[in-house]
Design an enzyme around this catalytic site. Structure first.
Site, PDB file in Angstrom:
ATOM      1  N   GLU A 131      30.067  38.492  42.649  1.00  0.00           N
ATOM      2  CA  GLU A 131      30.008  39.786  41.985  1.00  0.00           C
ATOM      3  C   GLU A 131      28.550  40.186  41.780  1.00  0.00           C
ATOM      4  O   GLU A 131      27.762  39.389  41.278  1.00  0.00           O
ATOM      5  CB  GLU A 131      30.720  39.753  40.628  1.00  0.00           C
ATOM      6  N   GLY A 271      26.466  34.608  32.825  1.00  0.00           N
ATOM      7  CA  GLY A 271      27.083  33.716  31.858  1.00  0.00           C
ATOM      8  C   GLY A 271      28.265  32.990  32.464  1.00  0.00           C
ATOM      9  O   GLY A 271      28.398  31.772  32.332  1.00  0.00           O
ATOM     10  N   MET A 273      31.843  33.734  35.547  1.00  0.00           N
ATOM     11  CA  MET A 273      32.447  34.613  36.545  1.00  0.00           C
ATOM     12  C   MET A 273      33.936  34.355  36.626  1.00  0.00           C
ATOM     13  O   MET A 273      34.371  33.217  36.785  1.00  0.00           O
ATOM     14  CB  MET A 273      31.773  34.391  37.910  1.00  0.00           C
ATOM     15  N   GLU A 274      34.722  35.451  36.546  1.00  0.00           N
ATOM     16  CA  GLU A 274      36.169  35.371  36.387  1.00  0.00           C
ATOM     17  C   GLU A 274      36.933  35.227  37.694  1.00  0.00           C
ATOM     18  O   GLU A 274      38.088  35.668  37.774  1.00  0.00           O
ATOM     19  CB  GLU A 274      36.661  36.621  35.650  1.00  0.00           C
ATOM     20  N   ASN A 275      36.366  34.628  38.732  1.00  0.00           N
ATOM     21  CA  ASN A 275      37.080  34.474  39.997  1.00  0.00           C
ATOM     22  C   ASN A 275      38.521  34.034  39.745  1.00  0.00           C
ATOM     23  O   ASN A 275      38.771  33.113  38.962  1.00  0.00           O
ATOM     24  CB  ASN A 275      36.394  33.416  40.863  1.00  0.00           C
ATOM     25  N   HIS A 307      36.750  35.533  27.268  1.00  0.00           N
ATOM     26  CA  HIS A 307      36.419  36.719  28.060  1.00  0.00           C
ATOM     27  C   HIS A 307      36.827  36.542  29.516  1.00  0.00           C
ATOM     28  O   HIS A 307      37.485  37.407  30.106  1.00  0.00           O
ATOM     29  CB  HIS A 307      34.915  36.979  27.954  1.00  0.00           C
ATOM     30  N   GLU A 308      36.434  35.423  30.103  1.00  0.00           N
ATOM     31  CA  GLU A 308      36.747  35.211  31.524  1.00  0.00           C
ATOM     32  C   GLU A 308      38.247  35.039  31.739  1.00  0.00           C
ATOM     33  O   GLU A 308      38.793  35.516  32.735  1.00  0.00           O
ATOM     34  CB  GLU A 308      35.973  34.015  32.068  1.00  0.00           C
ATOM     35  N   GLU A 330      34.661  45.530  32.066  1.00  0.00           N
ATOM     36  CA  GLU A 330      33.789  44.764  31.196  1.00  0.00           C
ATOM     37  C   GLU A 330      33.818  45.252  29.752  1.00  0.00           C
ATOM     38  O   GLU A 330      33.909  44.446  28.827  1.00  0.00           O
ATOM     39  CB  GLU A 330      32.353  44.768  31.739  1.00  0.00           C
TER      40      GLU A 330
END
Length: 865
Positions: A131, A271, A273-275, A307-308, A330
């Site tokens: 991203e 911080g 990454m939500e893969n 969050h992720e 976001e």
């Protein structure tokens, strides 16, 4: 020259159009090697429904820094005249049909990738960060968020070097191969944009747990770390399970795969990454135990893990149509993690911390050359728009929406939005429409928050008629020519005994709102924008006595805290303007009330209530940037308060001296109260030796990093004669733990006017690594946020930072551009300093190989000089 070249790279929101080609299915094969990884990608390519068989357009796939090997269409290798390569990708000149198979093979070098985008190495691990546009640095692709792809991934690697092979989704098969290699095949059943694609290969330890969903499914949870960090994963695993349960209970959202993985990566630009199904985290936001992590770090881990995870729905299942709508995922998800963290910690403390951060960082961005709306209209390098405006202000916009329509209807609206647009890339307009459909309320002016940049200024006027007992308030949006807004105003009217006589949330819809109350016995004292119900600046000429009253009587913890902060700032303002000694009598009266009634406050909240404004906060309030004068005033104020309440602070310290190293609200509060008490006692000169002895004993015997690090930072802040002893003590104990050593680097350069020689010395140490973002930020970003050293009158701070940014441009452009943003505040400084900064930035523009990331930031900042 630079300006015109930048203009040619600019992406404009009005130029957006859907892609003419999609790749709904992809099979990717990686032959993993540190020096040369071979990537073979086979796509099913499908034209947009508007494309006709008799008029088939060419097909362009993004690709940057790739070594092209071959291309095949429907299994047949292409001749040289069938395609065209350039620095941005590959053009297939004459596609054979509106539906065909395309196979492209290329190679990449993870070892030489120091920018940490695409496929790179961190230690002995290979991992990805895609991203926003990293996938094009791995494989030729239609690399945009509105091209959703169902991936099958085959990973082949050395079984000794890479015994763990991971990708998104579920592992479908694995087998041993010849030559000491092995293979794993992963399939993600959910289509996703390429920015959510991920792979990891390495010699990693695995921590495994399970979670049973509300419907009874068992989900396997795994956290992968380096072998020496196995003992630091318990809190992250707990946070993940708490987040899963909360999302089910609050929004009825259940995890949709059978496996959820987190990988801790030491070298990471962001911080986390939500893969999809395979989250990659900066190690500092996964690894924690009481010895090596502060309470702030634990709370950050709680929030970021949540969050992720929350992105699985708000960002992954429903994603973006284009990058201009980044705040859609976001801002929304930041609000969700804030809500979650408020539920798991102290709601007032969490809100205070979030708003202090917003005011110090986002309000400054709004007021400077980098100002932009939460929905930017253009960008050159998308990496530069992962900003506090898009994230934090975006979250405040979502929070306002939840207040306007009500939390329960907001929950229903979010479920409706996710159901209606599942598996699609959408814009903020679809989100607002879903909320309107559920709430049955039009949100016309509210949409303008997405387009209006800057922090709105709301002027409040009051009118009191003793004869009729009528009290009137007018709220006026003072910004001429800008879009009208819709926002909630939470307010309470108090009588003189401290009783709330009116409590309401009014909705301002446009430039003016008037409210009126009749038959009141006396003029009320009003508390406005309670809990910061809208991200605005308020201009309200009211007597300081009203603020003192609210600091004592306000029942909303957030508003009580900020009422006291306003009192302190107004006292500073009077002293500053009249060039006289700070008069602390009004503040002392509030502190006395607090100490008398301290047992009614939660410990964590009480530790925040008694804090003094920071140097930066005072500078922003007074709009004055003589940091040495302001620092002297602040030190004098703290010293006066400390001596006035020396016995109370000593008692507070002794009451909280003994703590237990657990992460409960009570114990976190006790640690913070102890630190607060010591921070004042350091200024009581008659007790200097005793307090210093307390402090050094605390550092040596601390069982929790919060207690240990506070002493180091405090001794550095007050430039204490024992700080060198503290610095050495901390180093000797923690020199083998990189994450803790980041604290050590930061503490030494965060305070004082003479940090430049220290930062210069520290960057030459063998423990400093230019390629590691955490280490770079801990040293250089900390120095840049130290206004007394960064903004020194001789310009030495600017010149040093320019040299740092120039070097980082060739290593990691994303980190270089983030440090360049520190120069946003230069436009507030004296003219001589502006000129020094301008000369330095002009020199940076001439740097050979200047990145798009850095060029865009420099040019925007220079417009403000």
């Amino acid at each position: 020259m630079a300006s015109s070249s930048l203009k040619s790279k600019t992406h404009l929101i009005e130029d957006y159009s859907p892609p003419l080609w999609y790749t709904p299915k992809a099979s990717i094969r990686f032959e993993l090697d540190l020096n040369t990884t071979i990537v073979r990608t086979e796509y099913l390519v499908v034209a947009h429904e508007s494309v006709k068989n008799y008029d088939i357009p060419s097909l362009f796939l993004n690709g940057i820094g790739l070594q092209f090997l071959s291309v095949r269409i429907d299994g047949v290798i292409c001749e040289a005249n069938q395609f065209e390569l350039n620095a941005e990708g590959i053009l297939i000149k004459n596609p054979p049909a509106t539906n065909f198979r395309l196979q492209i093979e290329n190679s990449i070098s993870p070892k030489s990738n120091t920018a940490l985008e695409g496929l790179y190495h961190s230690g002995t691990m290979l991992c990805t960060q895609n991203e926003p546009e990293g996938f094009r640095k791995i494989a030729y692709s239609i690399d945009r968020p509105d091209n959703l792809i169902q991936f099958q991934v085959t990973l082949i690697g050395d079984r000794q070097l890479y015994p763990v092979l991971l990708s998104n989704g579920n592992e479908m098969a694995k087998r041993e191969l010849d030559d000491g290699k092995h293979e794993a095949i992963w399939v993600d059943p959910f289509p996703k944009p390429s920015y959510l694609f991920a792979i990891v290969a390495g010699n990693l330890a695995e921590v495994k747990d399970t979670y049973r969903t509300s419907s009874g499914r068992e989900v396997i949870l795994k956290i992968y770390v380096n072998h020496n960090n196995l003992q630091k994963t318990d809190f992250a695993m707990m946070a993940l399970k708490e987040a899963m349960r909360w999302d089910e209970e609050t929004f009825d959202l259940e995890y949709d795969l059978d496996l959820y993985m987190i990988v801790a990566v030491d070298d990471f630009n962001m911080g986390a990454m939500e893969n999809k199904g395979l989250n990659l985290f900066n190690s500092k936001l996964v690894l924690a135990d009481k010895k090596s992590a502060t309470d702030e770090t634990f709370e950050s881990i709680l929030a970021v893990v949540a969050h992720e995870y929350f992105h699985n729905w708000t960002g992954n299942r429903v994603t973006l149509r284009n990058w201009f709508n980044l705040t859609l995922k976001e801002g929304l998800t930041v609000f969700r993690d804030q809500w979650f963290t408020e539920d798991k910690t102290d709601v007032s403390v969490k809100r205070i911390k979030d708003v202090l951060f917003l005011m110090e960082h986002q309000f400054a961005e709004d007021a400077g050359p980098m100002s932009h709306p939460i929905l930017p209209k253009s960008y050159v390098e998308m990496n530069n728009f992962y900003t506090v405006t898009v994230y934090e202000k975006g979250a405040e916009v979502i929070r306002m929406l939840s207040v306007i329509i009500g939390r329960e209807r907001f929950k229903l609206g979010l479920k409706h939005y996710l159901s209606k647009y599942d598996g699609m890339g959408v814009t903020y307009e679809e989100f607002i429409l879903a909320m309107e459909e559920v709430s049955e309320e039009p949100l016309g002016y509210f949409k303008n928050w997405y387009h209006r940049k800057g922090t709105p200024t709301i002027r409040v006027e009051e009118n009191w008629s003793p004869a009729t007992g009528t009290y009137q308030l007018s709220y006026i949006d003072t910004e001429e020519g800008l879009e009208p807004l819709c926002f909630p105003i939470s307010m309470a009217l108090f009588d003189t005994s401290g009783r709330i006589i009116k409590d309401e949330i009014a909705i301002q819809n446009g430039k003016l709102l008037k409210r009126e109350w009749k038959e009141l016995k006396s003029k009320p004292i009003v508390s406005l924008f309670r809990s910061f119900s809208a991200p605005v600046k308020v201009v309200f000429n009211r007597p300081i006595e009203d603020l003192i009253f609210l600091a004592k009587w306000e029942t909303d913890g957030f508003s009580r805290f900020f009422s006291l902060q306003e009192v302190i700032k107004k006292v500073f303002e009077s002293s500053f303007q009249n060039e006289e000694k700070i008069q602390i009598e009004s503040i002392c009266s509030i502190f006395r009330e607090y100490f008398v009634s301290k047992n009614k406050f939660p410990t964590d909240y009480f530790s925040y209530l008694l804090r003094s404004p920071s140097l930066t906060q005072l500078s922003d309030f007074l709009n004055h940037h003589d940091y040495e004068r302001l620092n002297q005033m602040r030190q004098s104020f703290v010293r006066s308060i400390a001596n006035e309440f020396a016995n109370e602070f000593k008692k507070l310290y002794l009451e909280n001296k003994v703590t237990t190293s657990v992460q409960t609200r009570e114990q976190i509060g006790k640690r913070r109260l102890k630190a607060l008490a010591l921070s004042y006692l350091f200024y009581v000169e008659s007790w200097e030796e005793e307090v210093t002895s307390f402090a050094l004993q605390e550092q040596e015997s601390a069982e929790h990093m919060s207690e240990e690090l506070f002493i180091l930072r405090m001794l550095c802040e007050v430039d204490h004669k024992e700080k060198y002893k503290s610095v050495q003590l901390f180093y000797e104990k923690w020199k083998h733990d990189p994450l803790v050593l980041d604290y050590w680097f930061s503490a030494q350069v965060s305070f004082g006017k003479d940090a430049l020689p220290i930062v210069t010395q520290l960057q030459s140490l063998p423990e400093f690594h230019w390629e590691n973002p955490n280490r770079v930020r801990s040293l250089f970003a900390s120095f840049g946020r130290n206004p007394r050293s960064f903004h020194r009158e001789d310009g030495s701070g600017y010149r040093f930072m320019i040299s740092v940014i120039e070097r980082l441009n060739g290593i990691n452009p994303q980190i270089a551009s983030s440090l360049a943003k520190l120069f946003q505040s230069v436009n507030l400084q004296a003219e001589a300093l502006k000129q020094i900064a301008k000369t330095g930035l002009e020199g940076l523009l001439k740097t050979k190989g200047l990145s798009n990331d850095l060029e865009e930031i420099i040019l925007k900042i220079m417009k403000g000089l």
